[in-house]
Design a protein around this motif. Structure first.
Motif, PDB file in Angstrom:
ATOM      1  N   GLY A 103      28.405  39.606  37.476  1.00  0.00           N
ATOM      2  CA  GLY A 103      29.241  38.950  38.463  1.00  0.00           C
ATOM      3  C   GLY A 103      29.982  39.969  39.302  1.00  0.00           C
ATOM      4  N   PHE A 104      30.055  39.698  40.589  1.00  0.00           N
ATOM      5  CA  PHE A 104      30.770  40.555  41.528  1.00  0.00           C
ATOM      6  C   PHE A 104      31.717  39.667  42.328  1.00  0.00           C
ATOM      7  N   ALA A 105      33.000  39.973  42.247  1.00  0.00           N
ATOM      8  CA  ALA A 105      33.996  39.179  42.964  1.00  0.00           C
ATOM      9  C   ALA A 105      34.715  40.047  43.980  1.00  0.00           C
ATOM     10  N   LYS A 106      34.968  39.461  45.139  1.00  0.00           N
ATOM     11  CA  LYS A 106      35.800  40.095  46.164  1.00  0.00           C
ATOM     12  C   LYS A 106      36.988  39.177  46.371  1.00  0.00           C
ATOM     13  N   GLN A 129      31.282  43.506  29.979  1.00  0.00           N
ATOM     14  CA  GLN A 129      32.109  44.382  30.810  1.00  0.00           C
ATOM     15  C   GLN A 129      32.929  43.554  31.784  1.00  0.00           C
ATOM     16  N   PHE A 130      34.169  43.986  31.994  1.00  0.00           N
ATOM     17  CA  PHE A 130      35.068  43.342  32.943  1.00  0.00           C
ATOM     18  C   PHE A 130      35.928  44.450  33.534  1.00  0.00           C
ATOM     19  N   THR A 131      35.617  44.843  34.758  1.00  0.00           N
ATOM     20  CA  THR A 131      36.261  45.987  35.392  1.00  0.00           C
ATOM     21  C   THR A 131      36.930  45.548  36.678  1.00  0.00           C
ATOM     22  N   VAL A 132      38.177  45.972  36.864  1.00  0.00           N
ATOM     23  CA  VAL A 132      38.945  45.656  38.066  1.00  0.00           C
ATOM     24  C   VAL A 132      38.971  46.902  38.947  1.00  0.00           C
ATOM     25  N   LEU A 133      38.604  46.719  40.215  1.00  0.00           N
ATOM     26  CA  LEU A 133      38.548  47.817  41.180  1.00  0.00           C
ATOM     27  C   LEU A 133      39.328  47.424  42.427  1.00  0.00           C
ATOM     28  N   ALA A 134      39.719  48.436  43.211  1.00  0.00           N
ATOM     29  CA  ALA A 134      40.414  48.158  44.470  1.00  0.00           C
ATOM     30  C   ALA A 134      39.964  49.173  45.506  1.00  0.00           C
ATOM     31  N   ILE A 168      40.673  43.397  46.165  1.00  0.00           N
ATOM     32  CA  ILE A 168      40.498  43.623  44.735  1.00  0.00           C
ATOM     33  C   ILE A 168      39.081  43.177  44.413  1.00  0.00           C
ATOM     34  N   PHE A 169      38.395  43.948  43.605  1.00  0.00           N
ATOM     35  CA  PHE A 169      37.023  43.622  43.232  1.00  0.00           C
ATOM     36  C   PHE A 169      36.917  43.527  41.723  1.00  0.00           C
ATOM     37  N   LEU A 170      36.064  42.639  41.261  1.00  0.00           N
ATOM     38  CA  LEU A 170      35.753  42.542  39.840  1.00  0.00           C
ATOM     39  C   LEU A 170      34.273  42.803  39.658  1.00  0.00           C
ATOM     40  N   TYR A 171      33.972  43.627  38.674  1.00  0.00           N
ATOM     41  CA  TYR A 171      32.592  43.807  38.236  1.00  0.00           C
ATOM     42  C   TYR A 171      32.553  43.248  36.824  1.00  0.00           C
ATOM     43  N   GLU A 172      31.720  42.244  36.624  1.00  0.00           N
ATOM     44  CA  GLU A 172      31.650  41.567  35.332  1.00  0.00           C
ATOM     45  C   GLU A 172      30.226  41.568  34.823  1.00  0.00           C
ATOM     46  N   ASN A 231      46.503  30.002  41.069  1.00  0.00           N
ATOM     47  CA  ASN A 231      47.409  30.722  41.973  1.00  0.00           C
ATOM     48  C   ASN A 231      46.704  31.208  43.234  1.00  0.00           C
ATOM     49  N   TYR A 232      45.393  31.379  43.172  1.00  0.00           N
ATOM     50  CA  TYR A 232      44.655  31.843  44.347  1.00  0.00           C
ATOM     51  C   TYR A 232      44.839  30.918  45.542  1.00  0.00           C
ATOM     52  N   ASP A 233      45.066  29.636  45.292  1.00  0.00           N
ATOM     53  CA  ASP A 233      45.272  28.693  46.404  1.00  0.00           C
ATOM     54  C   ASP A 233      46.383  29.161  47.332  1.00  0.00           C
ATOM     55  N   ASN A 234      47.407  29.760  46.772  1.00  0.00           N
ATOM     56  CA  ASN A 234      48.548  30.224  47.571  1.00  0.00           C
ATOM     57  C   ASN A 234      48.476  31.714  47.903  1.00  0.00           C
ATOM     58  N   TRP A 235      47.800  32.478  47.093  1.00  0.00           N
ATOM     59  CA  TRP A 235      47.831  33.933  47.222  1.00  0.00           C
ATOM     60  C   TRP A 235      46.774  34.526  48.135  1.00  0.00           C
ATOM     61  N   LEU A 236      45.654  33.854  48.330  1.00  0.00           N
ATOM     62  CA  LEU A 236      44.542  34.498  49.022  1.00  0.00           C
ATOM     63  C   LEU A 236      44.530  34.250  50.520  1.00  0.00           C
ATOM     64  N   ALA A 237      44.150  35.290  51.249  1.00  0.00           N
ATOM     65  CA  ALA A 237      44.024  35.208  52.701  1.00  0.00           C
ATOM     66  C   ALA A 237      42.687  34.599  53.099  1.00  0.00           C
ATOM     67  N   GLU A 238      41.704  34.697  52.216  1.00  0.00           N
ATOM     68  CA  GLU A 238      40.388  34.078  52.443  1.00  0.00           C
ATOM     69  C   GLU A 238      39.843  33.659  51.087  1.00  0.00           C
ATOM     70  N   PRO A 239      38.903  32.733  51.075  1.00  0.00           N
ATOM     71  CA  PRO A 239      38.389  32.238  49.792  1.00  0.00           C
ATOM     72  C   PRO A 239      37.791  33.356  48.932  1.00  0.00           C
ATOM     73  N   LEU A 240      37.956  33.189  47.634  1.00  0.00           N
ATOM     74  CA  LEU A 240      37.351  34.098  46.679  1.00  0.00           C
ATOM     75  C   LEU A 240      35.851  34.137  46.910  1.00  0.00           C
ATOM     76  N   ARG A 241      35.302  35.319  46.919  1.00  0.00           N
ATOM     77  CA  ARG A 241      33.852  35.454  47.034  1.00  0.00           C
ATOM     78  C   ARG A 241      33.329  35.937  45.690  1.00  0.00           C
ATOM     79  N   PHE A 242      32.503  35.130  45.046  1.00  0.00           N
ATOM     80  CA  PHE A 242      31.963  35.462  43.734  1.00  0.00           C
ATOM     81  C   PHE A 242      30.455  35.256  43.753  1.00  0.00           C
ATOM     82  N   GLU A 243      29.746  36.300  43.426  1.00  0.00           N
ATOM     83  CA  GLU A 243      28.284  36.251  43.395  1.00  0.00           C
ATOM     84  C   GLU A 243      27.830  36.598  41.985  1.00  0.00           C
ATOM     85  N   THR A 244      26.815  35.906  41.506  1.00  0.00           N
ATOM     86  CA  THR A 244      26.217  36.271  40.232  1.00  0.00           C
ATOM     87  C   THR A 244      24.785  36.712  40.460  1.00  0.00           C
TER      88      THR A 244
END
Length: 97
Positions: free
Chosen positions: A7-10, A40-45, A52-56, A79-92
């Motif tokens: 999984g890759f999240a932006k 694996q669950f890695t947080v990157l920036a 913020i990126f996640l590699y899972e 919390n993302y509903d209030n915190w994010l400037a654009e929708p979470l992008r998650f690809e598997t």
């Protein structure tokens, strides 16, 4: 082909919520890594764009689905509903070889 799922999240927080989003994700790293299906669950920036990126890596799709159902994961996602400037992008992706 294996069942391993990658999984890759932006995540693009609003500038005023960047610290909130980052701290919330960092707060669930240990619990997430302790899940039986988590490999694996890695947080990157990035250094200049505020993303913020996640590699899972998960044992299979069921393990990822179970992770998304955990209360601590749901709390971050809520919390993302209030915190994010654009929708979470998650690809598997699945490993082919």
């Amino acid at each position: 082909m294996t069942n391993t799922l990658f999984g890759f999240a932006k995540i693009t927080p609003k500038s005023e919520h960047h610290a909130d989003a980052q701290n919330a994700i960092l707060a669930i790293v240990e619990e997430t890594r302790a899940e039986p299906g988590c490999i694996q669950f890695t947080v990157l920036a990035d250094s200049d764009q505020g993303h913020i990126f996640l590699y899972e890596e998960w044992q299979d799709e069921a393990a990822l689905k179970e992770h998304h159902g955990k209360p601590y994961t749901k709390a971050v996602m809520d919390n993302y509903d209030n915190w994010l400037a654009e929708p979470l992008r998650f690809e598997t992706m699945a490993k082919l070889i």
